[in-house]
Structures are given as structure tokens and as C-alpha cells.
Write an enzyme that holds these catalytic residues in place. Structure first.
Site, PDB file in Angstrom:
ATOM      1  N   HIS A 153      42.729  39.888  32.449  1.00  0.00           N
ATOM      2  CA  HIS A 153      41.420  39.925  33.101  1.00  0.00           C
ATOM      3  C   HIS A 153      41.515  40.226  34.591  1.00  0.00           C
ATOM      4  CE1 HIS A 153      39.015  38.302  29.679  1.00  0.00           C
ATOM      5  NE2 HIS A 153      40.215  37.885  29.307  1.00  0.00           N
ATOM      6  N   ASP A 355      40.195  43.069  42.533  1.00  0.00           N
ATOM      7  CA  ASP A 355      39.477  42.411  41.450  1.00  0.00           C
ATOM      8  C   ASP A 355      39.692  43.178  40.163  1.00  0.00           C
ATOM      9  OD1 ASP A 355      37.852  40.481  40.296  1.00  0.00           O
ATOM     10  OD2 ASP A 355      36.354  40.621  41.878  1.00  0.00           O
TER      11      ASP A 355
END
Length: 487
Positions: A153, A355
Site C-alpha cells: 500500500h 505516498d
């Protein structure tokens, strides 16, 4: 299709109805297929030989218990003080400690042993995130030949950053024992393939597939999304009443777990630059929601103090009796309230320095009123920027560029806002989290079966020998059985 789905993640829902897009998607997949969700027990305690039953209806929930020492060394230590900063390009924050490394290996090894007692030969195993990089390798050592998928993730680390690991070559071996490795972006896939190109044992096949010894692993991009319909409906309640006072004429918003990767100090300074250059008339507030995170890690305590200091400076310099330029909420806010706040914001600031995807960017777009949408200001370093190209893309390190983007968003004509919203919303709808889960599982189920462990056709041999008994495991060549010439 395999009989059951086995999901492994650090966190596991133990309450009532699950909330949050990923949790809902995994819950739906497990309800559809049946199976087991395995995660960290919510309470620390003495290590246990078996997984703890945490209840469940349509599927089982099983917890692995961490001791206080393992929580410190495995979770806060290697996972969050080594792998997290490493993956977010902050090797200066990596805390190398032999106890961390040993705990990370031990917890993954113990979890594999516990899982081996509950999984069935046809189960499809889906492992989530950086807490469990070595889990497939440990399962293979026990002779597990199930199809095992992994989804990361967070960003995939650069090959140069991997050099700070205690044993850099081991990292490629961890991933090579999965059948499918899913990453957020095409750039992540490129970084992963670059790592394998530098690994002598790896052979590159077509289409992003790596042959590592006798095993093949597919490397693919699966951009994660949100539960679009559910979030859109939640946002239609509008901004909570608390936002009607103290926010001036309008507000821009940031919603982030408090983490140094989110670029929050840069965001506060960029907003200060906006006030210097374009404000403070009209009075535009920055509403920043940043719940605490990993407060046991020194870097997180430091960033909290830094943000409180900057907010105090800006409010002291520009604030008025009935207007606070920065409203810093350092606490959790209910999800439905966040959805309403996002809908009411004229712009959303996503200024991550690194991110994996950043789902707040997608939530903000989904929350908007199509007839009068706000504007997404998005860091080029967030995974979402790879496809959401009609957001206002910015360099979060450049305070002037971000300040100019805020001004542009607040003065943008309606026609342009609508066009940018529609283009971004197309991306949000195309990556709905339910479809994301189905795409990953369909691809994992299509992977060729693993027919050998340590070069031996274990799965085929066990079926031919009549089952998974201790004697048959030894005769078939499972590494956890006592190898003898007689066997």
C-alpha cells in the site's frame, strides 16, 4: 476457483460493521468467497502457539498476539522505524537495530507456522503491506504451495535506499516467493523490476514476470481506490455546523494521518506564503485534520511539536478575534463528518512528499457537488498524480508554487472547475475499491500453481501419497519434516 480466501493484514476489524474503503472491500470479498482474516490481536500479551479466534459470522477472524517486546521491535521497530522511512525516501530516519531485525524475522516466521495449521491446500492467500514482506518465503519453507499474493500500500523503495537494510539482497528473495506482487503505480512496478534486474538469481520474462530459481512471480500495478458510491452519499450531508464559525469566508482542507511523509510542515508554510502574497482578504482558513499516529516513534512526536509551533506562529501573525487562519485538529474525526467537510471545502491540499496512492485525493473528488465542485491540489509525489493529471499538480517542496495553486483554485472559473472535476472523477470511478479487489484476486487465481518447494513437487506428491500427514510431508520433501534417505 480456490475454495476460500485467506487475508493477512496488520489490522483486523473486530467490532461491528466495518468502515473504510479497504476494510469494506476485503470484508465483501471474504463474505463472497468465505475464508479467514488474520491480523494482529488488538491486545498485546504472551506469545501463543496458535492463532486466537476473534469471532466472525460469514468468515473467521484470527489474531496473532504480539508481546510488548515484539510490538516495540517488530511493529514500532523494524516495520515503522526501518521499512516505513525507507519506502518514503527518508533513509535519514531509519533506525538500524539488530533487535528490530530479529523480531521482524521471528514474528513472520511464527505467523507462517500458525497459518500452516489453519490453511487448506486450495486456499487463496492475500497478504497486505510491509509488515509481512517475508511471509511467503516463510510459508514456502514449510511446504505451502498455495497461490500467495502480496499488495504493497506504500511506495516501493528505490534501489539505492534498499542498501540501508541489514541484508539488502534478502529483500528480493522475500518478494520472489509470492505468485503475484501488486503495487500502486506503474512507477512502483518500474522500481521493483529495477531491483530484480540487479539481482543475479532473477531472470526477466515477458510482461513483468520474474523467474527466481524455480519460481515465477508477476509484478503488476493495481491502483487502489475508494468505495465511491458510499463516500459520495456520506458527503451529501454537507459540512458540520462547527465549520460555520471561525473559518472566515471559506476554507481549504487537508486530511492526513500525522506522518512526516505527508508534507504537513511544508503545507503550513505554503499557506502562510499564500496569506503573505494573496490574503488575508478574503479570509480563507486552512482546516487541517491530522489524527495522532505512532506516538511511540520519536520522529512523530517531533513533527507534532513542529506543526503546533507553525500554527501558533501563523495564527498569531494573521488571526483575528473571530477568525483563525489555521484550524489544526490533532484528533480523529468521524468518517461521515470528514466526508461533509471535504464537500464544503473550496480546495483540498494533498502535499505528500511520498505516498503510495493517497485516498484523500480520491475522497475529495468523490465528495464534490458536480454542479459546483472544489479543486484538488495534488502533490506530484503522490501515487494518485500518475492518473489524476487534471488536478493542480504541485511540487510540495516549493512554497510559492503551492501558494499560487491555492490562489488559482480559489479564483478558478466554474467551467474549468467542472472540467477538472469530471476528469478526476473518471479516474476515481475507474478505480473503485471493490473492482480493485476483484481484479487482484482474479489475477492471482490465474497464476500458475506452485508445484515445487525447494525444487521438489510437494503439492503433487502429497495428493499422490494420500494426504497431508507427517509421514507424507517427510516423504514428499517438506522442509519442516525431518529429511532422511528412507523418507
Amino acid at each position: 476457483m480456490p475454495a476460500r480466501l485467506v487475508v493477512v493484514s496488520n489490522r483486523i476489524p473486530t467490532g461491528g460493521a466495518p468502515s473504510g474503503g479497504l476494510v469494506v472491500a476485503l470484508d465483501e470479498a471474504l463474505r463472497e468467497k468465505g475464508g479467514i482474516w488474520i491480523g494482529a490481536h488488538p491486545e498485546t500479551g504472551p506469545e501463543e502457539e496458535a492463532l486466537t479466534d476473534l469471532g466472525g459470522d460469514a468468515y473467521r477472524r484470527l489474531g496473532f498476539r504480539l508481546s510488548e517486546a515484539d510490538r516495540e521491535n517488530y511493529y514500532l521497530g523494524f516495520a515503522n522505524s526501518v521499512l516505513w522511512p525507507l519506502s518514503h525516501h527518508r533513509t535519514d530516519l531509519v533506525d538500524t537495530n539488530r533487535a528490530f531485525t530479529e523480531a521482524y524475522a521471528r514474528v513472520n516466521r511464527r505467523l507462517a507456522q500458525q497459518m500452516a495449521e489453519v490453511i487448506a491446500p486450495d486456499d487463496l492467500i492475500w497478504v497486505h503491506d510491509y509488515h509481512f514482506f517475508p511471509l511467503a518465503q516463510e510459508l514456502r519453507k514449510l511446504g505451502v504451495t498455495n497461490r500467495i499474493g502480496f499488495f504493497l500500500h506504500i511506495p516501493f523503495p528505490n534501489i539505492t535506499d534498499l542498501a540501508v537494510l541489514p541484508d539488502p539482497p534478502a529483500f528480493a528473495g522475500w518478494l520472489a516467493h509470492y505468485d503475484l506482487v501488486g503495487l500502486q503505480t506503474r512507477a512502483d512496478v518500474a522500481r521493483c523490476l529495477e531491483m530484480f534486474r540487479a539481482t543475479p538469481q532473477a531472470e526477466h520474462l515477458r510482461g513483468g514476470t520474474i523467474k527466481f530459481g524455480a519460481h515465477e512471480v508477476a509484478i503488476r500495478s493495481f491502483p487502489i481506490g475508494i468505495s465511491v458510491e458510499a463516500f459520495t452519499q456520506a458527503a451529501q450531508g454537507g459540512a458540520p455546523a462547527l465549520m460555520q464559525d471561525g473559518c472566515g469566508d471559506a476554507y481549504v482542507i487537508g486530511v492526513d494521518r500525522l506522518d512526516y511523509s505527508k508534507g504537513l510542515p511544508n503545507r503550513f508554510r505554503a499557506y502562510e506564503r499564500y496569506l503573505e502574497r494573496f490574503g488575508p482578504d478574503p479570509r480563507i482558513s486552512l482546516v487541517q485534520i491530522a489524527p495522532p499516529s505512532r506516538e511511540g516513534v520519536k520522529a512523530y512526536r517531533e513533527i507534532t511539536h513542529e506543526l503546533e509551533h507553525i500554527a501558533g506562529q501563523v495564527n498569531g501573525r494573521f488571526g483575528e478575534v473571530h477568525w483563525a487562519p489555521i484550524r489544526f485538529l490533532h484528533r480523529p474525526v468521524p468518517r461521515d463528518e470528514v466526508a461533509g467537510l471535504l464537500r464544503g471545502a473550496r480546495a483540498c491540499l494533498v502535499t505528500a512528499l511520498a505516498d503510495g496512492m493517497n485516498l484523500v485525493a480520491k475522497e475529495y473528488v468523490a465528495a464534490q457537488a458536480p454542479e459546483d465542485p472544489g479543486v484538488l491540489i495534488l502533490s506530484r509525489f503522490a501515487g494518485a498524480a500518475e492518473d489524476m493529471t487534471e488536478a493542480l499538480l504541485v511540487n510540495p517542496h516549493d512554497c510559492d508554487e503551492v501558494a499560487e495553486a491555492i490562489h488559482r483554485a480559489l479564483t478558478m472559473p466554474l467551467s474549468e472547475r467542472r472540467a477538472r472535476y469530471r476528469a478526476c472523477m473518471d479516474v476515481v470511478e475507474a478505480t473503485d475499491v471493490g473492482d480493485w479487489a476483484r481484479r487482484f484476486l482474479d489475477r492471482l487465481a490465474a497464476c500458475p500453481p506452485t508445484l515445487s518447494v525447494a525444487g521438489k513437487p510437494v503439492d503433487v506428491a502429497l495428493r499422490a501419497l494420500g494426504g497431508d500427514s507427517s509421514q507424507n510431508r517427510a516423504r514428499a520433501g517438506y522442509p519442516d519434516a525431518v529429511p532422511t534417505e528412507e523418507a
